[in-house]
Design an enzyme around this catalytic site. Structure first.
Site, PDB file in Angstrom:
ATOM      1  N   TYR A 112       0.847  -1.199   0.000  1.00 26.73           N
ATOM      2  CA  TYR A 112       0.000   0.000   0.000  1.00 26.73           C
ATOM      3  C   TYR A 112       0.876   1.239   0.000  1.00 26.73           C
ATOM      4  O   TYR A 112       2.065   1.179   0.344  1.00 26.73           O
ATOM      5  CB  TYR A 112      -0.929   0.018   1.220  1.00 26.73           C
ATOM      6  CG  TYR A 112      -0.210   0.186   2.548  1.00 26.73           C
ATOM      7  CD1 TYR A 112       0.293  -0.920   3.222  1.00 26.73           C
ATOM      8  CD2 TYR A 112      -0.027   1.451   3.104  1.00 26.73           C
ATOM      9  CE1 TYR A 112       0.962  -0.762   4.429  1.00 26.73           C
ATOM     10  CE2 TYR A 112       0.641   1.602   4.316  1.00 26.73           C
ATOM     11  CZ  TYR A 112       1.136   0.493   4.979  1.00 26.73           C
ATOM     12  OH  TYR A 112       1.801   0.643   6.169  1.00 26.73           O
ATOM     13  N   CYS A 113       0.276   2.351  -0.394  1.00 24.89           N
ATOM     14  CA  CYS A 113       0.947   3.648  -0.310  1.00 24.89           C
ATOM     15  C   CYS A 113      -0.127   4.711  -0.096  1.00 24.89           C
ATOM     16  O   CYS A 113      -1.258   4.379   0.232  1.00 24.89           O
ATOM     17  CB  CYS A 113       1.793   3.923  -1.560  1.00 24.89           C
ATOM     18  SG  CYS A 113       0.830   3.991  -3.081  1.00 24.89           S
ATOM     19  N   THR A 114       0.202   5.984  -0.289  1.00 27.17           N
ATOM     20  CA  THR A 114      -0.735   7.057   0.053  1.00 27.17           C
ATOM     21  C   THR A 114      -2.010   7.020  -0.778  1.00 27.17           C
ATOM     22  O   THR A 114      -3.116   6.978  -0.247  1.00 27.17           O
ATOM     23  CB  THR A 114      -0.057   8.434  -0.136  1.00 27.17           C
ATOM     24  OG1 THR A 114       1.232   8.371   0.454  1.00 27.17           O
ATOM     25  CG2 THR A 114      -0.879   9.542   0.488  1.00 27.17           C
ATOM     26  N   ILE A 136      -4.208   4.631   1.114  1.00 23.38           N
ATOM     27  CA  ILE A 136      -4.710   4.858   2.461  1.00 23.38           C
ATOM     28  C   ILE A 136      -5.914   5.813   2.454  1.00 23.38           C
ATOM     29  O   ILE A 136      -6.872   5.634   3.194  1.00 23.38           O
ATOM     30  CB  ILE A 136      -3.590   5.447   3.355  1.00 23.38           C
ATOM     31  CG1 ILE A 136      -2.412   4.473   3.420  1.00 23.38           C
ATOM     32  CG2 ILE A 136      -4.106   5.755   4.751  1.00 23.38           C
ATOM     33  CD1 ILE A 136      -1.105   5.132   3.833  1.00 23.38           C
TER      34      ILE A 136
END
Ligand SMILES: [Zn+2]
Ligand SMILES: [Zn+2]
Length: 343
Positions: free
Chosen positions: A198-200, A227
């Site tokens: 996952y990332c932003t 996120i």
């Protein structure tokens, strides 16, 4: 034709304040083949400037990556305009969790080589062969699976203030740097484990997942919309929130709270704190975590040296800076020997 900002950040802030109207902070990205980024850049600037859109946008031959502040009343006009651009029709828009009318104060649309500043060279692998996109519910299920390895694809200063429970958070300054480290750490698990990342907002996973598939990982998943989107879905669908702390964001807000946990510490005194600031010394701008008490004691600076410079007359400071490289260091990586409590 005017293709550049006429207002300074300060003038813009005053205007927004006076207008007293709500703005929305939005981000989106799309990989696509752009024939002429310069034309797209100008087209976006002209149309968005008209409806008071602000933000930081990168356009390149490989696509677009945009972080924006849009007046709420112009949202539909903005969306309609996006839909007129074939490759952006119905693009997923990530709307920020915490609103801030001052998230961006200028409209900067830049033509770049890559849409992620520290991106990869694509020639070696097929970027379209990416991992399975999963929404919040499926993502939570995967996290409950003992066969899952969860990896945070962001940098150290981002995961420091918030991350998913149980995630591997590489201590890296750039996205590119994290890839070989992760690959090496996980090489025994290529066949059988779920590699979930996952990332932003999802953009970094887009490439990272293709990279890891290219490197032989069989079960690669990525959190759809990152996120930001996860937090929205968790709320809307009443799911368990597995993210603790704050989501670091790349605008004036610097972070949005996802859970009440404070998982970081003030870099100067060690007390629990997850507020990122930039050193007030114009010549430094180091990004670091500082509590209110330390901010007061240090005049918003990262070190005694910076405090000294910061308190000199502005003209003297300007003299001191002359000839030195002072680029935009707002997101200068938060590492410095003077910060005792930086993990
Ligand atoms: Zn402190
Ligand atoms: Zn400093």
């Amino acid at each position: 034709m005017q293709l550049y900002n006429k207002l300074s950040a300060k003038e813009r802030a005053e205007l927004i304040e006076k207008a007293g109207k709500d703005r929305m902070t939005i981000s989106f990205y799309k990989y696509a083949n752009i024939g002429n980024p310069e034309i797209l850049r100008n087209h976006l600037f002209i149309n968005w400037d008209k409806i008071d859109v602000l933000g930081r946008i990168y356009v390149s031959y490989e696509g677009i990556n945009a972080q924006l502040s849009v007046p709420a009343e112009n949202f539909n006009t903005f969306k309609d305009h996006l839909d007129t651009i074939t490759f952006l029709e119905n693009v997923r828009l990530n709307v920020a969790i915490e609103q801030d009318n001052m998230s961006f104060l200028k409209l900067k649309v830049k033509v770049r080589d890559k849409i992620v500043a520290d991106g990869l060279n694509d020639e070696s692998f097929d970027v379209t062969n990416k991992g399975v996109h999963v929404a919040a519910e499926k993502f939570n299920e995967l996290l409950d699976d003992k066969n899952t390895i969860l990896v945070d694809m962001r940098n150290h200063y981002e995961s420091e203030i918030g991350h998913f429970q149980g995630a591997i958070t590489p201590d890296v300054d750039t996205f590119r740097e994290s890839l070989p480290i992760i690959e090496d750490d996980l090489k025994e698990y290529k066949e059988d484990k779920n590699l979930v990342m996952y990332c932003t907002g999802g953009i970094r996973c887009e490439k990272a997942s293709a990279y890891f598939k290219h490197k032989g990982f069989k079960k690669v998943y990525q959190l759809e919309g990152g996120i930001i989107n996860y937090a929205r879905q968790v709320e809307a669908q009443n799911l368990e929130n597995k993210f603790i702390g704050k989501n670091f964001v790349f605008d004036h807000r610097r972070g949005e709270r996802i859970s009440d946990d404070i998982i970081a510490n003030c870099h100067q005194c060690g007390n629990p704190c997850d507020t990122h600031v930039n050193c007030a010394n114009e010549a430094c701008h180091l990004l670091f975590i500082q509590c209110e008490a330390c901010a007061e004691k240090m005049d918003d600076c990262c070190s005694a040296e910076c405090k000294e410079v910061h308190n000199l007359p502005k003209e003297v400071q300007k003299e001191l800076r002359k000839g030195k490289e002072v680029s935009n260091k707002i997101f200068k990586k938060g590492r410095s020997e003077v910060l005792k409590y930086k993990k």
